[in-house]
Design an enzyme around this catalytic site. Structure first.
Site, PDB file in Angstrom:
ATOM      1  N   LYS A   1     -15.240  -7.478   4.664  1.00  8.46           N
ATOM      2  CA  LYS A   1     -13.947  -7.794   5.273  1.00  8.46           C
ATOM      3  C   LYS A   1     -14.010  -7.587   6.781  1.00  8.46           C
ATOM      4  CE  LYS A   1     -11.054  -6.649   1.304  1.00  8.46           C
ATOM      5  NZ  LYS A   1      -9.987  -5.801   0.787  1.00  8.46           N
TER       6      LYS A   1
ATOM      7  N   HIS B   1       0.846  -1.210   0.000  1.00  7.70           N
ATOM      8  CA  HIS B   1       0.000   0.000   0.000  1.00  7.70           C
ATOM      9  C   HIS B   1       0.880   1.259   0.000  1.00  7.70           C
ATOM     10  CE1 HIS B   1      -3.263  -2.466   2.233  1.00  7.70           C
ATOM     11  NE2 HIS B   1      -3.695  -2.251   1.012  1.00  7.70           N
TER      12      HIS B   1
ATOM     13  N   SER C   1      -3.372  -7.340   3.065  1.00  7.49           N
ATOM     14  CA  SER C   1      -3.689  -7.129   4.486  1.00  7.49           C
ATOM     15  C   SER C   1      -4.303  -8.380   5.091  1.00  7.49           C
ATOM     16  CB  SER C   1      -4.679  -5.970   4.638  1.00  7.49           C
ATOM     17  OG  SER C   1      -4.112  -4.777   4.192  1.00  7.49           O
TER      18      SER C   1
ATOM     19  N   ARG D   1      -2.473  -6.198  -8.066  1.00 14.40           N
ATOM     20  CA  ARG D   1      -1.494  -7.271  -7.840  1.00 14.40           C
ATOM     21  C   ARG D   1      -1.643  -8.408  -8.843  1.00 14.40           C
ATOM     22  NH1 ARG D   1      -3.245  -7.689  -1.740  1.00 14.40           N
ATOM     23  NH2 ARG D   1      -5.146  -7.463  -2.945  1.00 14.40           N
TER      24      ARG D   1
HETATM   25  O1  PNS Z   1      -9.219  -2.667   0.563  1.00 12.19           O
HETATM   26  P1  PNS Z   1     -10.187  -2.553  -0.567  1.00 12.19           P
HETATM   27  O2  PNS Z   1     -11.066  -3.768  -0.652  1.00 12.19           O
HETATM   28  O3  PNS Z   1      -9.512  -2.237  -1.867  1.00 12.19           O
HETATM   29  O4  PNS Z   1     -11.090  -1.301  -0.174  1.00 12.19           O
HETATM   30  C1  PNS Z   1     -12.339  -1.202  -0.728  1.00 12.19           C
HETATM   31  C2  PNS Z   1     -12.973   0.158  -0.491  1.00 12.19           C
HETATM   32  C3  PNS Z   1     -13.379   0.362   0.951  1.00 12.19           C
HETATM   33  C4  PNS Z   1     -12.044   1.262  -0.895  1.00 12.19           C
HETATM   34  C5  PNS Z   1     -14.164   0.098  -1.444  1.00 12.19           C
HETATM   35  O5  PNS Z   1     -15.036  -0.910  -1.032  1.00 12.19           O
HETATM   36  C6  PNS Z   1     -14.878   1.429  -1.546  1.00 12.19           C
HETATM   37  O6  PNS Z   1     -14.466   2.292  -2.290  1.00 12.19           O
HETATM   38  N1  PNS Z   1     -15.953   1.574  -0.768  1.00 12.19           N
HETATM   39  C7  PNS Z   1     -16.717   2.781  -0.736  1.00 12.19           C
HETATM   40  C8  PNS Z   1     -18.110   2.551  -1.351  1.00 12.19           C
HETATM   41  C9  PNS Z   1     -18.002   2.579  -2.839  1.00 12.19           C
HETATM   42  O7  PNS Z   1     -17.732   3.595  -3.446  1.00 12.19           O
HETATM   43  N2  PNS Z   1     -18.180   1.381  -3.456  1.00 12.19           N
HETATM   44  C10 PNS Z   1     -17.980   1.173  -4.852  1.00 12.19           C
HETATM   45  C11 PNS Z   1     -19.202   1.425  -5.649  1.00 12.19           C
HETATM   46  S1  PNS Z   1     -18.893   1.175  -7.390  1.00 12.19           S
END
Ligand code: PNS
Length: 160
Positions: free
Chosen positions: A41, A17, A127, A90
């Site tokens: 998660k 990250h 993670s 990744r």
């Molecule tokens: O660690 P991750 O799984 O890459 O994180 C995911 C996260 C929290 C960044 C993602 O789920 C997110 O952007 N959530 C906010 C809600 C949202 O915008 N969802 C996508 C709709 S297309």
């Protein structure tokens, strides 16, 4: 001013990250690192703790700020005049998941997403695997900063 967002769960932040954020900061003037909540998660650190871990790890990187956010990435970016999301990729599984979100985000507000290929050294680090190794007493120090390793052990200690 070119502004980007790096959203993620960051539970905990890994060296992979931090590499993607550092590379994003080299391309954009201003980077918002967004600690989001992924309901699929199960968490180890509270979102506010993840913000602290990231702030400490990124303290020497100019132009970067860390925020917790609860809503949609597109809403945060519109409200903060951010036109680009940057995500590390990744492999094929990441690409499938991220490309779908990227497409819907673009359809909703025009928010663009750029993908950075993970540095090969970090391509297998996640993670969730760091949490697994830590929970089962293995060595995960090579995947996170020394401070994050210490905080992770503290978090998992029986008394906490
Ligand atoms: O660690 P991750 O799984 O890459 O994180 C995911 C996260 C929290 C960044 C993602 O789920 C997110 O952007 N959530 C906010 C809600 C949202 O915008 N969802 C996508 C709709 S297309």
């Amino acid at each position: 001013m070119r502004r980007a967002a790096c959203p993620g769960s960051y539970d905990p932040p890994t060296l992979g990250h931090l590499d993607v954020i550092t590379r994003t900061a080299a391309i954009f003037d201003h980077v918002h690192v967004l600690v989001g909540f992924n309901p699929n998660k199960p968490g180890l650190f509270e979102p506010s703790e993840r913000v602290e871990l990231l702030e400490e790890a990124l303290a020497d990187l100019p132009g970067v700020e860390v925020h917790q956010f609860a809503g949609l990435t597109v809403d945060y970016c519109r409200d903060n005049r951010i036109g680009t999301v940057v995500k590390g990729i990744r492999g094929a599984v990441d690409l499938d998941y991220e490309a779908q979100m990227a497409q819907l985000n673009r359809m909703m507000t025009g928010l663009e997403t750029l993908f950075l290929p993970a540095e090969p050294q970090w391509a297998a680090v996640s993670s969730s695997l760091v949490r697994d190794i830590a929970r089962l007493g293995g060595s995960f120090d090579q995947f996170v900063t020394p401070q994050i390793a210490a905080r992770t052990r503290q978090k998992l200690a029986p008394s906490s």
